[in-house]
Design a protein around this motif. Structure first.
Motif, PDB file in Angstrom:
ATOM      1  N   PHE A   1      -7.796  -3.871   4.125  1.00  4.40           N
ATOM      2  CA  PHE A   1      -6.925  -4.940   3.652  1.00  4.40           C
ATOM      3  C   PHE A   1      -6.609  -5.864   4.830  1.00  4.40           C
ATOM      4  CE2 PHE A   1      -6.316  -1.295   0.939  1.00  4.40           C
ATOM      5  CZ  PHE A   1      -6.205  -1.818  -0.337  1.00  4.40           C
ATOM      6  N   GLU A   2      -6.551  -7.154   4.556  1.00  2.00           N
ATOM      7  CA  GLU A   2      -6.317  -8.130   5.608  1.00  2.00           C
ATOM      8  C   GLU A   2      -5.093  -8.962   5.264  1.00  2.00           C
ATOM      9  OE1 GLU A   2      -8.968 -11.341   8.225  1.00  2.00           O
ATOM     10  OE2 GLU A   2      -9.850 -10.204   6.564  1.00  2.00           O
TER      11      GLU A   2
ATOM     12  N   LEU B   1       0.860  -1.188   0.000  1.00  2.00           N
ATOM     13  CA  LEU B   1       0.000   0.000   0.000  1.00  2.00           C
ATOM     14  C   LEU B   1       0.889   1.228   0.000  1.00  2.00           C
ATOM     15  CD1 LEU B   1      -2.699  -0.891   2.708  1.00  2.00           C
ATOM     16  CD2 LEU B   1      -2.641  -1.500   0.284  1.00  2.00           C
ATOM     17  N   GLU B   2       0.624   2.157  -0.902  1.00  2.00           N
ATOM     18  CA  GLU B   2       1.417   3.382  -1.016  1.00  2.00           C
ATOM     19  C   GLU B   2       0.496   4.595  -0.990  1.00  2.00           C
ATOM     20  OE1 GLU B   2       3.654   6.406  -1.228  1.00  2.00           O
ATOM     21  OE2 GLU B   2       4.650   4.450  -1.014  1.00  2.00           O
ATOM     22  N   ALA B   3       0.791   5.557  -0.093  1.00  2.00           N
ATOM     23  CA  ALA B   3      -0.050   6.747   0.046  1.00  2.00           C
ATOM     24  C   ALA B   3       0.072   7.682  -1.153  1.00  2.00           C
ATOM     25  CB  ALA B   3       0.307   7.494   1.331  1.00  2.00           C
ATOM     26  N   ARG B   4       1.245   7.749  -1.731  1.00  2.00           N
ATOM     27  CA  ARG B   4       1.460   8.634  -2.866  1.00  2.00           C
ATOM     28  C   ARG B   4       0.969   7.982  -4.171  1.00  2.00           C
ATOM     29  NH1 ARG B   4       6.414   9.613   0.246  1.00  2.00           N
ATOM     30  NH2 ARG B   4       6.716  11.852   0.608  1.00  2.00           N
ATOM     31  N   PRO B   5       0.856   8.781  -5.229  1.00  3.79           N
ATOM     32  CA  PRO B   5       0.509   8.210  -6.534  1.00  3.79           C
ATOM     33  C   PRO B   5       1.734   7.705  -7.289  1.00  3.79           C
ATOM     34  CG  PRO B   5       0.528  10.592  -6.688  1.00  3.79           C
ATOM     35  CD  PRO B   5       0.800  10.260  -5.248  1.00  3.79           C
ATOM     36  N   ARG B   6       2.857   7.608  -6.621  1.00  6.14           N
ATOM     37  CA  ARG B   6       4.099   7.187  -7.266  1.00  6.14           C
ATOM     38  C   ARG B   6       4.893   6.279  -6.336  1.00  6.14           C
ATOM     39  NH1 ARG B   6       8.438   9.483  -4.893  1.00  6.14           N
ATOM     40  NH2 ARG B   6       8.162  11.439  -3.751  1.00  6.14           N
TER      41      ARG B   6
ATOM     42  N   HIS C   1      -0.814  -0.956  -4.514  1.00  3.03           N
ATOM     43  CA  HIS C   1      -2.006  -0.112  -4.522  1.00  3.03           C
ATOM     44  C   HIS C   1      -1.578   1.323  -4.205  1.00  3.03           C
ATOM     45  CE1 HIS C   1      -4.582  -3.756  -4.230  1.00  3.03           C
ATOM     46  NE2 HIS C   1      -3.597  -4.204  -3.466  1.00  3.03           N
ATOM     47  N   PHE C   2      -1.812   2.252  -5.119  1.00  6.20           N
ATOM     48  CA  PHE C   2      -1.429   3.645  -4.911  1.00  6.20           C
ATOM     49  C   PHE C   2      -2.585   4.435  -4.301  1.00  6.20           C
ATOM     50  CE2 PHE C   2       1.401   2.212  -8.326  1.00  6.20           C
ATOM     51  CZ  PHE C   2       2.630   2.631  -7.825  1.00  6.20           C
TER      52      PHE C   2
END
Length: 349
Positions: free
Chosen positions: A152-153, A30-35, A129-130
């Motif tokens: 998410f699990e 999981l990524e908080a940014r769009p990159r 996942h962005f």
């Protein structure tokens, strides 16, 4: 198949995913940014590579070098010339000094630091996942991670984001101990105090026989500057750090001041700017919280408690600052990311 969820698609998180690529773990990020990249960010602008984040490394960074050789990422030696300009104004003069010969080389990537990130992400094979900002983490029979849009699990969770962001932004159930939470808050975040800038020009007007762009100043807007041109001559660029006293200005205002300062050093040169960019990392919400404490550089970096797993080996911390080896650097991110992967692999035996 046991599932590992990694929070953060920076160098540490991707290193964990890469080290687990041939295992029986199902890995998602999981990524908080769009990159990709986190605090590694190579901006492509006007056919130039402008480094906004991590750039340099050395032969002592053994984990990083092992990784980039494995991935066949080309790198080269950084040349700083034989002389540096020191601007002591307004409390002194502009002076030139001989640069002492370095005991060890400094390297940079041929095609930008983001080339490492992109290659590593592809080689890991992990699903990413962005734009997923984590709000809460619940640990019970499984680990549940809630974002603004999804839940998410997983069986195991790896937090590969700065510890100050973890403490400020994520609610835990059960709660972390107050002592550990204080440690997270009091661990300095690498790059968080920096304003990184880079600019590309039509020609390398600054180069002379001895001086090729190395500049230092305690008072001017440019605090440190180095040449970032290519040997092939297809990029003429400078890169460095700006004085944090100018963080209240926006990027365009800083660009104007930086440009004027450089023109003042070379009044007889014809200068054609192609591209300018800077990033004030203090304003990056996924790097450091807005009201984070001001800490001593590298404070608590490498603290062994940051490498303790929590909730019966279900939760691991792996940002660069948690590493035992070279914490707060790219090498620390690779070292700790790989170490966490090894811990997970040992659990599955």
């Amino acid at each position: 198949m046991p599932k590992v969820l990694i929070i953060g698609a920076g160098l540490s998180g991707l290193s964990t995913a890469y080290a687990l690529r041939n295992s029986n773990f199902d890995v998602e990020i999981l990524e908080a940014r769009p990159r990709l990249g986190g605090r590694i960010f190579t901006l492509e602008k006007e056919n130039s590579q402008l480094e906004m984040g991590a750039t340099w490394f050395g032969p002592q960074h053994t984990s990083l070098i092992q990784l980039i050789k494995e991935l066949n990422i080309p790198f080269k030696t950084q040349d700083n010339g034989a002389e540096a300009v020191y601007d002591f104004r307004p409390k002194g003069n502009i002076e030139r000094f001989q640069i002492p010969s370095q005991g060890t080389a400094t390297y940079k990537f041929n095609h930008g630091t983001s080339h490492l990130i992109e290659t590593l992400a592809e080689a890991s094979g992990a699903k990413i996942h962005f734009d997923e900002v984590v709000d809460s983490i619940s640990v019970d029979e499984s680990v549940k991670v809630s974002t603004s849009t999804s839940v998410f699990e997983a069986d195991y969770l790896v937090l590969s984001i700065p510890t100050q962001v973890i403490s400020d932004s994520i609610e835990f159930k059960p709660k972390l101990s107050e002592t550990f939470n204080q440690l997270l808050q009091n661990t300095h975040t690498w790059m968080s105090d920096s304003i990184k800038f880079s600019m590309a020009y039509e020609d390398a007007f600054w180069k002379s026989q001895q001086f090729i762009g190395t500049l230092m100043s305690p008072h001017q807007i440019i605090q440190e500057m180095y040449d970032h041109s290519t040997i092939e001559g297809d990029q003429n660029a400078l890169v460095g750090f700006l004085n944090s006293n100018y963080s209240n200005l926006n990027s365009e205002e800083r660009k104007e001041k930086v440009t004027r300062l450089l023109e003042s050093y070379f009044p007889d040169k014809e200068i054609h700017l192609k591209a300018y960019a800077d990033v004030n990392w203090r304003n990056e919400p996924y790097t450091i919280p807005k009201n984070a404490k001001s800490l001593v550089p590298h404070q608590n970096n490498g603290n062994p408690q940051l490498r303790d797993s929590l909730f019966d080996n279900r939760l691991f911390f792996s940002a660069s600052e948690t590493a035992q080896q070279t914490p707060g650097y790219m090498d620390g991110a690779v070292h700790r990311g790989t170490e966490v992967a090894d811990s997970l692999l040992n659990l599955s035996v």
